[in-house]
Design an enzyme around this catalytic site. Structure first.
Site, PDB file in Angstrom:
ATOM      1  CB  SER A 146      -1.133   0.014   1.494  1.00  0.00           C
ATOM      2  OG  SER A 146      -0.099  -0.038   2.502  1.00  0.00           O
ATOM      3  CD  GLU A 181       1.617   8.686   4.820  1.00  0.00           C
ATOM      4  OE1 GLU A 181       1.246   7.864   5.435  1.00  0.00           O
ATOM      5  OE2 GLU A 181       2.382   9.636   4.550  1.00  0.00           O
ATOM      6  CG  ASP A 235       2.121  16.381  14.235  1.00  0.00           C
ATOM      7  OD1 ASP A 235       2.397  15.401  15.056  1.00  0.00           O
ATOM      8  OD2 ASP A 235       1.844  16.287  13.085  1.00  0.00           O
ATOM      9  CG  PHE A 237      11.583  11.724   7.711  1.00  0.00           C
ATOM     10  CD1 PHE A 237       9.366  13.136   8.525  1.00  0.00           C
ATOM     11  CD2 PHE A 237      11.857  12.769   6.916  1.00  0.00           C
ATOM     12  CE1 PHE A 237       8.501  12.835   6.860  1.00  0.00           C
ATOM     13  CE2 PHE A 237      10.582  12.925   5.738  1.00  0.00           C
ATOM     14  CZ  PHE A 237       8.811  13.184   5.721  1.00  0.00           C
ATOM     15  CG  HIS A 240       1.368   1.819   4.263  1.00  0.00           C
ATOM     16  ND1 HIS A 240      -0.040   2.099   4.115  1.00  0.00           N
ATOM     17  CD2 HIS A 240       1.602   3.188   5.249  1.00  0.00           C
ATOM     18  CE1 HIS A 240      -0.509   3.603   3.687  1.00  0.00           C
ATOM     19  NE2 HIS A 240       0.409   3.915   4.175  1.00  0.00           N
TER      20      HIS A 240
END
Length: 302
Positions: free
Chosen positions: A27, A29, A123, A231, A282
């Site tokens: 999958s 994103e 967040d 990140f 993913h």
């Protein structure tokens, strides 16, 4: 910090060799493009590439603007639905939205045929005023429960192999995940990671906690070390020393070698995870078509 020292034993789950030949399910994103003609063209070419690999689903991230839902995600999903039957999954958060806003956007998704949502807390925005007085939900488990009351959504949630940055300890983190499952979530997608043992031990701890849903590993192909560190600064993720050492040896002006190494590292991770019985992956694509295309071709996903 390595909280997995509490469990030094070999992983609970054992898998036999015939599972190495099992099918890989993927999958993706993606995130909505910035609104200009050039970005839009590149984005739709990217979507056409992803569709060719027939993923289990494509999730679409979102932005919170002025503490309300950005319709950009909704509009992109509507457009993609017109060209494919692949399952589309919007991200939805609750921290800066009130119940009426959440109800309205969830109902809009249901009305256009969306049956799967990734429910996230979101967040914290410390500039938001009177969140608690605005019927705001505080946890992702609240959002899962709320969505299941609206309609029978299939709901995925986030999991954190290296703990959520705000969790005090692994017990608290697992309890939070268990609450989301008990509220009605059917699967979890992990934050990205680069240490295979971290994921495997986390999966075992979930089993011990009675969390028996599919824990899908989130895979982030590395594009460059600077972006990766950005990140990581927002999470608890650690880079294995050998990966960090490799990237530090790359000349700063070279932009091709980091991408090639990122592909190799990703494929190596998938091979190791597959040998441990993992068949679902993913991909956090960062809207990078060439890297995702190369990985899927190598994995013989057609």
């Amino acid at each position: 910090m390595n909280y997995f020292d509490i469990n030094k034993q070999k992983y609970i789950s054992k898998y036999n060799n015939n599972q190495l030949s099992s099918k890989i399910n993927i999958s993706f994103e993606i995130f909505p493009p910035n609104e200009n003609k050039n970005n839009s063209f590149i984005f739709w070419e990217f979507i056409n590439t992803l569709i060719k690999f027939k993923p289990k689903f494509i999730s679409v991230t979102y932005k919170n603007t002025n503490f309300s839902y950005n319709n950009n995600t909704f509009n992109i999903i509507k457009k993609i639905k017109k060209i494919t039957n692949i399952e589309l999954v919007p991200h939805l958060t609750c921290i800066n939205m009130n119940n009426d806003q959440l109800y309205n956007i969830a109902k809009k998704y249901w009305d256009i045929g969306i049956r799967h949502i990734i429910a996230l807390r979101g967040d914290k925005n410390f500039n938001a005023k009177n969140l608690q007085n605005n019927n705001n939900m505080i946890y992702a488990s609240d959002l899962v429960y709320f969505l299941k009351k609206i309609a029978n959504f299939n709901i995925s949630v986030a999991a954190y192999p290296e703990m959520h940055p705000e969790s005090k300890n692994i017990t608290e983190d697992l309890n939070n995940l268990k609450r989301k499952i008990d509220a009605g979530a059917t699967k979890a997608i992990t934050q990205f990671f680069f240490n295979i043992e971290t994921y495997l031990r986390f999966r075992d701890l979930c089993i011990l906690k009675g969390i028996n849903i599919n824990i899908i590993p989130g895979i982030l192909p590395i594009i460059n070390l600077k972006q990766l560190k950005k990140f990581i600064n927002m999470t608890n993720i650690t880079i294995p020393p050998h990966i960090g050492n490799i990237f530090r040896k790359i000349p700063p002006q070279n932009t091709n070698i980091p991408k090639l190494l990122g592909i190799i590292i990703t494929l190596n991770m998938i091979q190791k995870l597959k040998s441990e019985g993992v068949c679902d992956f993913h991909f956090y694509t960062l809207n990078q078509p060439d890297i995702i295309h190369a990985i899927c071709l190598y994995l013989d996903i057609i």
